[in-house]
Design an enzyme around this catalytic site. Structure first.
Site, PDB file in Angstrom:
ATOM      1  N   ASP A   1       0.893  -1.294  -0.022  1.00  0.00           N
ATOM      2  CA  ASP A   1      -0.039  -0.064   0.098  1.00  0.00           C
ATOM      3  C   ASP A   1       0.837   1.241  -0.005  1.00  0.00           C
ATOM      4  OD1 ASP A   1      -2.233  -1.839   0.190  1.00  0.00           O
ATOM      5  OD2 ASP A   1      -2.390  -1.381   2.434  1.00  0.00           O
TER       6      ASP A   1
HETATM    7  N1  URA Z   1      -1.452  -5.750   3.909  1.00  0.00           N
HETATM    8  C1  URA Z   1      -1.768  -4.512   4.005  1.00  0.00           C
HETATM    9  O1  URA Z   1      -2.652  -4.305   4.466  1.00  0.00           O
HETATM   10  N2  URA Z   1      -1.040  -3.638   3.350  1.00  0.00           N
HETATM   11  C2  URA Z   1       0.032  -3.922   2.722  1.00  0.00           C
HETATM   12  O2  URA Z   1       0.718  -2.956   2.178  1.00  0.00           O
HETATM   13  C3  URA Z   1       0.444  -5.207   2.741  1.00  0.00           C
HETATM   14  C4  URA Z   1      -0.195  -6.213   3.375  1.00  0.00           C
END
Ligand code: URA
Length: 234
Positions: free
Chosen positions: A104
């Protein structure tokens, strides 16, 4: 693998595609000791010796980088709005590279970048259950059975029933979560289901790879031969 001579030289940082075409035309390039003047000649970089002005180029057959992704960057080659991880990467073969999966925008940590589609596909395959370890800080309080619920396979909501995973809560109220899948916002959703709101998330491990602690956010390095072999399961 056969590749066009001009592409091979451009991908290895000799110049832009049009610059290397000129270099080839000028007779500065040899393949196995013979001058070649056709940019479209297909060469097998692993079997042939390619030299520019007498200097052999060590043609890279595949590229693998480990990046410590900083928060605020998108795991993509391009993005109309935000800075991408590719804006941080300064390597000649950048155009043919892509991210192995995504983190993310606000997540930090280990992101792999490669041009090996086959291995990337296999690492991301839901059938392969490649493990990923995350460090997380959160607000709120996790329910008492959190570790057990995660170990048994957490039912996040109607759509998401997770595979058994490992949750370790530290004494100072942080957590490590190791999962063998990569569903959308999975860690954040799991933590929320357990009563915590993620305030900081960082990926520490991806399969056999551990984030190099010498890499500051935004820094990257090539994988070693040993790390590449480990990723390929050898
Ligand atoms: N899980 C999440 O919620 N975000 C990420 O970036 C990776 C795994």
């Amino acid at each position: 693998m056969l590749v066009r001579l001009d592409k091979l030289l451009a991908d290895n940082g000799i110049g832009t595609r049009s610059e290397v075409k000129k270099i080839i035309k000028n007779g500065q390039v040899t393949v196995d000791g013979k001058v070649v003047k056709g940019s479209d000649l297909k060469v097998d970089a692993s079997a042939s010796k390619v030299a520019v002005s007498g200097k052999e180029i060590s043609a890279k057959l595949e590229s693998w980088y480990m990046l410590n992704k900083p928060a605020g960057t998108v795991s993509a080659n391009e993005d109309g709005r935000n800075k991408t991880v590719f804006d941080l990467l300064d390597v000649p073969e950048k155009k043919r590279l892509f991210c192995v999966g995504r983190l993310d925008i606000d997540t930090e940590g280990l992101l792999l970048i490669t041009d090996n589609g086959e291995v990337s596909h296999s690492l991301l395959s839901p059938k392969k259950h490649v493990s990923k370890k995350y460090y997380t800080e959160y607000s709120g309080e996790l329910c008492r059975d959190a570790e057990k619920m995660v170990a048994e396979g957490l039912q996040v909501d109607e759509e998401l029933k997770c595979l058994p995973a490992k949750l370790e809560i530290t004494e100072d109220g942080k957590a490590y979560l190791t999962i063998a899948e990569g569903k959308f916002h999975q860690v954040k959703r799991m933590m929320e289901r357990l009563g915590g709101k993620v305030t900081y998330l960082k990926r520490l491990e991806f399969g056999p790879l551990v984030l190099d602690e010498n890499l500051k956010p935004g820094e990257y390095r090539e994988l070693s031969e040993k790390e590449i072999e480990a990723l390929k399961g050898r």
